[in-house]
Scaffold this motif. Structure first.
Motif, PDB file in Angstrom:
ATOM      1  N   GLN A 135      -6.144   5.964 -10.025  1.00 49.00           N
ATOM      2  CA  GLN A 135      -6.795   7.766 -10.940  1.00 49.00           C
ATOM      3  C   GLN A 135      -8.463   8.029  -9.707  1.00 49.00           C
ATOM      4  O   GLN A 135      -9.054   9.052  -9.035  1.00 49.00           O
ATOM      5  CB  GLN A 135      -7.599   8.672 -11.832  1.00 49.00           C
ATOM      6  N   ASN A 136      -8.872   7.418  -9.579  1.00 54.77           N
ATOM      7  CA  ASN A 136     -10.449   6.543  -9.433  1.00 54.77           C
ATOM      8  C   ASN A 136     -11.054   6.179  -8.156  1.00 54.77           C
ATOM      9  O   ASN A 136     -12.422   5.702  -7.894  1.00 54.77           O
ATOM     10  CB  ASN A 136     -11.399   6.390 -10.872  1.00 54.77           C
ATOM     11  N   PHE A 137     -10.186   5.535  -7.709  1.00 53.28           N
ATOM     12  CA  PHE A 137     -10.624   3.988  -6.654  1.00 53.28           C
ATOM     13  C   PHE A 137      -9.264   4.038  -5.566  1.00 53.28           C
ATOM     14  O   PHE A 137      -8.077   4.027  -6.057  1.00 53.28           O
ATOM     15  CB  PHE A 137     -10.716   3.242  -7.284  1.00 53.28           C
ATOM     16  N   GLN A 173      -0.726   6.999  -6.364  1.00 53.40           N
ATOM     17  CA  GLN A 173      -1.640   8.154  -6.370  1.00 53.40           C
ATOM     18  C   GLN A 173      -1.123  10.020  -5.958  1.00 53.40           C
ATOM     19  O   GLN A 173      -1.344  10.138  -6.547  1.00 53.40           O
ATOM     20  CB  GLN A 173      -3.008   7.635  -5.117  1.00 53.40           C
ATOM     21  N   GLU A 174      -0.592   9.600  -4.728  1.00 52.30           N
ATOM     22  CA  GLU A 174       0.043  11.527  -4.701  1.00 52.30           C
ATOM     23  C   GLU A 174       0.559  11.715  -5.746  1.00 52.30           C
ATOM     24  O   GLU A 174       0.768  12.830  -6.618  1.00 52.30           O
ATOM     25  CB  GLU A 174       1.040  10.833  -4.015  1.00 52.30           C
ATOM     26  N   GLU A 175       1.258  11.152  -7.066  1.00 53.26           N
ATOM     27  CA  GLU A 175       1.274  11.438  -8.214  1.00 53.26           C
ATOM     28  C   GLU A 175       1.038  11.675  -9.373  1.00 53.26           C
ATOM     29  O   GLU A 175       0.715  13.315  -9.683  1.00 53.26           O
ATOM     30  CB  GLU A 175       2.722  10.279  -8.436  1.00 53.26           C
ATOM     31  N   ILE A 176      -0.224  10.801  -8.784  1.00 50.20           N
ATOM     32  CA  ILE A 176      -0.914  11.082  -9.796  1.00 50.20           C
ATOM     33  C   ILE A 176      -1.608  12.085  -9.529  1.00 50.20           C
ATOM     34  O   ILE A 176      -2.256  13.167 -10.050  1.00 50.20           O
ATOM     35  CB  ILE A 176      -2.422   9.972 -10.147  1.00 50.20           C
ATOM     36  N   ASP A 177      -2.648  12.347  -8.412  1.00 49.92           N
ATOM     37  CA  ASP A 177      -2.687  13.706  -7.801  1.00 49.92           C
ATOM     38  C   ASP A 177      -2.632  15.265  -8.254  1.00 49.92           C
ATOM     39  O   ASP A 177      -2.948  15.670  -8.695  1.00 49.92           O
ATOM     40  CB  ASP A 177      -3.162  13.603  -6.402  1.00 49.92           C
ATOM     41  N   HIS A 178      -1.058  14.923  -7.805  1.00 50.25           N
ATOM     42  CA  HIS A 178       0.254  16.362  -8.333  1.00 50.25           C
ATOM     43  C   HIS A 178       0.298  16.368  -9.928  1.00 50.25           C
ATOM     44  O   HIS A 178      -0.315  17.350 -10.716  1.00 50.25           O
ATOM     45  CB  HIS A 178       1.752  15.480  -8.257  1.00 50.25           C
ATOM     46  N   VAL A 179       0.623  15.795 -11.107  1.00 52.50           N
ATOM     47  CA  VAL A 179       0.235  16.181 -11.919  1.00 52.50           C
ATOM     48  C   VAL A 179      -0.884  16.492 -12.806  1.00 52.50           C
ATOM     49  O   VAL A 179      -1.217  16.424 -14.025  1.00 52.50           O
ATOM     50  CB  VAL A 179       0.853  14.869 -12.775  1.00 52.50           C
ATOM     51  N   SER A 200      -3.061  10.376 -20.096  1.00 53.02           N
ATOM     52  CA  SER A 200      -2.172  10.662 -21.227  1.00 53.02           C
ATOM     53  C   SER A 200      -1.187  10.040 -21.453  1.00 53.02           C
ATOM     54  O   SER A 200      -0.767  10.340 -20.295  1.00 53.02           O
ATOM     55  CB  SER A 200      -2.256  12.298 -22.538  1.00 53.02           C
ATOM     56  N   MET A 201      -0.482   9.480 -22.139  1.00 54.87           N
ATOM     57  CA  MET A 201       0.776   9.551 -22.858  1.00 54.87           C
ATOM     58  C   MET A 201       1.794  10.206 -22.560  1.00 54.87           C
ATOM     59  O   MET A 201       2.649   9.928 -21.996  1.00 54.87           O
ATOM     60  CB  MET A 201       1.120   8.392 -23.970  1.00 54.87           C
ATOM     61  N   GLN A 202       1.740  12.036 -22.949  1.00 59.25           N
ATOM     62  CA  GLN A 202       1.604  13.013 -22.131  1.00 59.25           C
ATOM     63  C   GLN A 202       2.692  12.849 -21.062  1.00 59.25           C
ATOM     64  O   GLN A 202       3.822  13.024 -20.539  1.00 59.25           O
ATOM     65  CB  GLN A 202       1.850  14.071 -22.650  1.00 59.25           C
ATOM     66  N   ASP A 203       1.554  12.464 -20.089  1.00 58.00           N
ATOM     67  CA  ASP A 203       2.146  12.613 -18.665  1.00 58.00           C
ATOM     68  C   ASP A 203       3.057  11.802 -17.963  1.00 58.00           C
ATOM     69  O   ASP A 203       3.520  12.374 -17.053  1.00 58.00           O
ATOM     70  CB  ASP A 203       0.305  12.315 -18.228  1.00 58.00           C
ATOM     71  N   ARG A 204       3.103  10.681 -18.548  1.00 62.11           N
ATOM     72  CA  ARG A 204       4.062   9.889 -17.753  1.00 62.11           C
ATOM     73  C   ARG A 204       5.942  10.300 -18.223  1.00 62.11           C
ATOM     74  O   ARG A 204       6.559   9.897 -17.393  1.00 62.11           O
ATOM     75  CB  ARG A 204       4.004   8.692 -19.225  1.00 62.11           C
ATOM     76  N   ILE A 205       5.741  11.324 -18.904  1.00 61.31           N
ATOM     77  CA  ILE A 205       7.163  11.674 -18.384  1.00 61.31           C
ATOM     78  C   ILE A 205       6.935  12.823 -17.881  1.00 61.31           C
ATOM     79  O   ILE A 205       8.531  12.512 -17.206  1.00 61.31           O
ATOM     80  CB  ILE A 205       7.178  12.818 -20.021  1.00 61.31           C
ATOM     81  N   HIS A 206       6.078  12.843 -17.126  1.00 62.22           N
ATOM     82  CA  HIS A 206       6.456  13.496 -15.733  1.00 62.22           C
ATOM     83  C   HIS A 206       5.410  13.260 -14.535  1.00 62.22           C
ATOM     84  O   HIS A 206       5.601  13.708 -13.320  1.00 62.22           O
ATOM     85  CB  HIS A 206       5.080  15.416 -15.355  1.00 62.22           C
ATOM     86  N   MET A 207       5.932  11.937 -15.009  1.00 58.79           N
ATOM     87  CA  MET A 207       5.448  10.521 -13.554  1.00 58.79           C
ATOM     88  C   MET A 207       6.351   9.567 -13.244  1.00 58.79           C
ATOM     89  O   MET A 207       6.032   8.570 -14.024  1.00 58.79           O
ATOM     90  CB  MET A 207       3.757   9.622 -13.463  1.00 58.79           C
ATOM     91  N   PRO A 208       7.701   9.949 -12.823  1.00 60.70           N
ATOM     92  CA  PRO A 208       9.138   8.764 -12.730  1.00 60.70           C
ATOM     93  C   PRO A 208       8.453   7.767 -12.243  1.00 60.70           C
ATOM     94  O   PRO A 208       8.954   6.739 -12.276  1.00 60.70           O
ATOM     95  CB  PRO A 208       9.991   9.563 -12.575  1.00 60.70           C
ATOM     96  N   TYR A 209       7.468   8.368 -11.010  1.00 60.53           N
ATOM     97  CA  TYR A 209       7.291   7.034 -10.138  1.00 60.53           C
ATOM     98  C   TYR A 209       5.961   6.170 -10.929  1.00 60.53           C
ATOM     99  O   TYR A 209       6.442   4.545 -10.755  1.00 60.53           O
ATOM    100  CB  TYR A 209       6.839   7.492  -8.383  1.00 60.53           C
ATOM    101  N   THR A 210       5.501   6.343 -11.301  1.00 60.29           N
ATOM    102  CA  THR A 210       3.947   5.322 -11.491  1.00 60.29           C
ATOM    103  C   THR A 210       4.847   5.196 -13.120  1.00 60.29           C
ATOM    104  O   THR A 210       4.503   3.478 -13.423  1.00 60.29           O
ATOM    105  CB  THR A 210       3.352   6.230 -12.098  1.00 60.29           C
ATOM    106  N   ASN A 211       5.662   5.210 -13.967  1.00 60.47           N
ATOM    107  CA  ASN A 211       6.113   4.670 -14.730  1.00 60.47           C
ATOM    108  C   ASN A 211       7.169   3.563 -14.403  1.00 60.47           C
ATOM    109  O   ASN A 211       7.450   2.494 -14.922  1.00 60.47           O
ATOM    110  CB  ASN A 211       6.938   5.907 -15.613  1.00 60.47           C
ATOM    111  N   PRO A 236       1.019  -1.035   0.100  1.00 66.00           N
ATOM    112  CA  PRO A 236      -0.302   0.064   0.058  1.00 66.00           C
ATOM    113  C   PRO A 236       0.493   1.552  -0.032  1.00 66.00           C
ATOM    114  O   PRO A 236       0.456   2.752  -0.241  1.00 66.00           O
ATOM    115  CB  PRO A 236      -0.689  -0.572   1.304  1.00 66.00           C
ATOM    116  N   HIS A 237       2.174   1.285   0.903  1.00 69.84           N
ATOM    117  CA  HIS A 237       3.074   2.600   0.686  1.00 69.84           C
ATOM    118  C   HIS A 237       3.268   2.783  -0.737  1.00 69.84           C
ATOM    119  O   HIS A 237       3.036   4.136  -1.235  1.00 69.84           O
ATOM    120  CB  HIS A 237       4.045   2.092   1.181  1.00 69.84           C
ATOM    121  N   ILE A 238       3.934   1.333  -1.718  1.00 66.53           N
ATOM    122  CA  ILE A 238       3.199   2.351  -3.083  1.00 66.53           C
ATOM    123  C   ILE A 238       2.715   3.162  -4.469  1.00 66.53           C
ATOM    124  O   ILE A 238       2.108   3.405  -4.281  1.00 66.53           O
ATOM    125  CB  ILE A 238       4.156   1.039  -3.665  1.00 66.53           C
TER     126      ILE A 238
END
Length: 431
Positions: free
Chosen positions: A395-397, A265-271, A279-290, A258-260
Motif C-alpha cells: 500500500q505504501n511502497f 496493488q490494484e486490488e489494494i487501491d480498489h478495496v 484490516s482482516m475484514q478486507d481479506r474477504i474482499h481481496m481474493p487475489y491478494t489472499n 512484477p505483474h503479480i
C-alpha cells in the motif's frame, strides 16, 4: 594368530552383525533402499536438494518408505493421502516428537515443539489458553499487528529508496508482535535487548539450515520457570523466524513477478485505498491478494519436512509395523507441490488458489503449518501477520529490484528441515 588377522576378523564379524541387525529390523518396516553399515542411506541423499531425493525415493518405493540416517530407521510419509491417514486419521499414534539433537540442547525436552506425552499435551493446552487470554483470535491482536505494520513502514521509509537488504527488518516486525503479546510492550528496532533477541533467533535459524543437519512430569515440573522459559523461547523462535522468512520470500517473489505485484496493488487501491489501514475484514474482499499470500507460503515451502515425528506406541499402518519410538518424517513438500492439486507447482501463480470466477478457493493440500495434533499453534497469528504486513507494505511502497526481474535468483538455501531465500537487496520507493 597374527594381530592383523584378528583385527580383520573382528571387523568382519562386527560388519556382518550390523548387516544382520539392520536386515532383521527392516522386515516389517516399509520398503526402502538398502542401508550401508554406520552411514545408512546418507550416501543416496542430496542434502542440498532433499526435496528431489525424497521425490525420487517415493517413485521407487511408494508413498510410505524407510530411510536410514546412520543406523536408525526413519519412515517417510510422502503425498497428501499418506500424511492425512497418518497425521489426522492416526493422529495420536503419530503425535510424538522425534529427536532433534541440534535444538535439544536449547529446549531440553521442554516447551511445546520438542516435548512429548503428557508434558506436551499440558503445555499445548496451557499455551493455547494463555494466548487466547492474551487476545489471540480477537481484535486486540489484530490492532497490535496493524500498529507494528505502521512502525515497519516508518522504518522502511528511512531507507529513502536506496538499495536495502530486508532480512533484518522482516524479522523485527513479527518479533515485536510476540513481544507485545508476551510482554505487553513493543521495542524500538534499535533497542539493545531487542537486537540481542533477534540475534539469538537468527543463530537458531542458521543451525536449522545447515545441511549437516519427559514424559510423565507432574504439574510442578510442567510449570517450572525452566519450562515456561522454553515455552516463550519457542514462541519467539517460531513466531519470528517463520513469518520473517516467509515475508522475505514474498518480497523476492514479488520482485521477480512484477505483474503479480501490480494486480495486488490494484486490488489494494480498489478495496482499501492509500490512507486507511488494512484490516482482516478486507481479506474477504481481496481474493487475489489472499491467493498471493497463500501461494507465497505454498511456493516458499520453508519447512519442507516439518519437524520430525515419533510413534507413541506400536502401530500397524498400511500393513507395516511401526514400533514405538520410530522416527517419522512428513514431507510437506509432497503436498504443497502436488501437481494434481496445483497445476505447474514449480510456478509461482496465485491462480492456484482462485476458482474460474476469480474467487478465493481453499485447499486441503495447503499445509505450510503441518497438520494434525502437531499443527503450529501460531497458525492464525502468522496468517494475520502475513496478510497485514504485506498489504501495508504494498500500500505504501513500489518494490524496485536492482536487476532485471528475469535475472533475479530465487533459488532457496535449505536443508532437510528448513528452507530460506537467498540474500538480496531491493528498493522501497514510497508511493
Amino acid at each position: 594368530m597374527d594381530p592383523f588377522v584378528v583385527v580383520v576378523l573382528s571387523l568382519s564379524f562386527l560388519l556382518l552383525l550390523s548387516l544382520w541387525r539392520q536386515s532383521s529390523g527392516r522386515r516389517n518396516l516399509p520398503p526402502g533402499p538398502t542401508p550401508l553399515p554406520i552411514i545408512g542411506n546418507f550416501h543416496l541423499i542430496d542434502m542440498k536438494n532433499t526435496r528431489q531425493s525424497f521425490s525420487n525415493f517415493s517413485k521407487t518405493y511408494g508413498p510410505v518408505y524407510t530411510l536410514y540416517f546412520g543406523s536408525q530407521p526413519t519412515v517417510v510419509l510422502y503425498g497428501y493421502e499418506a500424511l492425512k491417514e497418518a497425521l489426522i486419521d492416526h493422529g495420536e499414534e503419530f503425535s510424538g516428537r522425534g529427536s532433534f539433537p541440534m535444538l535439544e540442547k536449547v529446549f531440553k525436552g521442554k516447551g511445546i515443539a520438542f516435548s512429548n506425552g503428557n508434558v506436551w499435551k499440558a503445555k499445548r493446552l496451557f499455551t493455547v489458553n494463555t494466548l487466547r487470554n492474551l487476545g489471540m483470535g480477537r481484535r486486540t491482536i489484530e490492532e497490535k499487528v496493524q500498529e507494528e505494520a505502521q512502525w515497519l513502514v516508518k522504518e522502511l521509509k528511512k531507507t529513502n529508496g536506496s538499495p536495502y537488504d530486508p532480512h533484518f527488518i522482516m524479522g523485527c516486525a513479527p518479533c515485536n508482535v510476540i513481544c507485545s503479546i508476551i510482554f505487553q510492550n513493543r521495542f524500538d528496532y534499535e533497542d539493545k535487548d531487542f537486537l540481542s533477541l533477534i540475534g539469538k533467533v537468527n543463530e537458531c535459524s542458521k543451525i536449522l539450515t545447515t545441511p549437516e543437519c519427559q514424559e510423565n512430569g507432574n504439574q510442578q515440573t510442567i510449570y517450572s520457570l525452566d519450562h515456561l522459559a522454553s515455552l516463550v523461547t519457542g514462541l519467539f523462535f517460531a513466531g519470528t523466524e517463520s513469518t520473517g522468512t516467509t515475508m522475505r520470500c514474498a518480497l523476492l517473489l514479488l520482485l521477480k513477478h512484477p505483474h503479480i505485484t501490480a494486480k495486488v496493488q490494484e486490488e489494494i487501491d480498489h478495496v482499501i485505498g492509500r490512507h486507511r489501514r488494512p484490516s482482516m475484514q478486507d481479506r474477504i474482499h481481496m481474493p487475489y491478494t489472499n491467493a498471493m499470500v497463500h501461494e507465497v507460503q505454498r511456493y516458499a515451502d520453508i519447512a519442507p519436512n516439518s519437524m520430525v515425528h515419533e510413534m507413541t506406541c506400536d502401530t500397524k499402518f498400511r500393513n507395516y509395523f511401526l514400533p514405538k519410538g520410530t522416527t517419522v518424517i512428513a514431507s510437506l513438500t509432497s503436498v504443497l507441490q502436488d501437481s494434481k492439486e496445483f497445476p505447474n507447482p514449480e510456478m509461482f501463480d496465485p491462480a492456484h488458489f482462485l476458482d474460474g470466477n476469480g474467487n478465493f478457493k481453499k485447499s486441503d493440500y495447503f499445509m505450510p503449518f503441518s497438520t494434525g495434533k502437531r499443527v503450529c499453534v501460531g497458525q492464525s497469528l502468522a496468517s494475520m501477520e502475513l496478510f497485514l504486513f504485506l498489504t501495508t507494505i504494498l500500500q505504501n511502497f513500489k518494490l524496485k529490484p536492482l536487476v532485471d526481474p528475469k535475472d533475479i535468483d530465487i533459488t532457496p538455501i535449505g536443508s532437510i528441515f528448513s528452507t530460506i531465500p537467498p540474500t538480496f537487496q531491493m528498493c522501497f520507493i514510497p508511493i
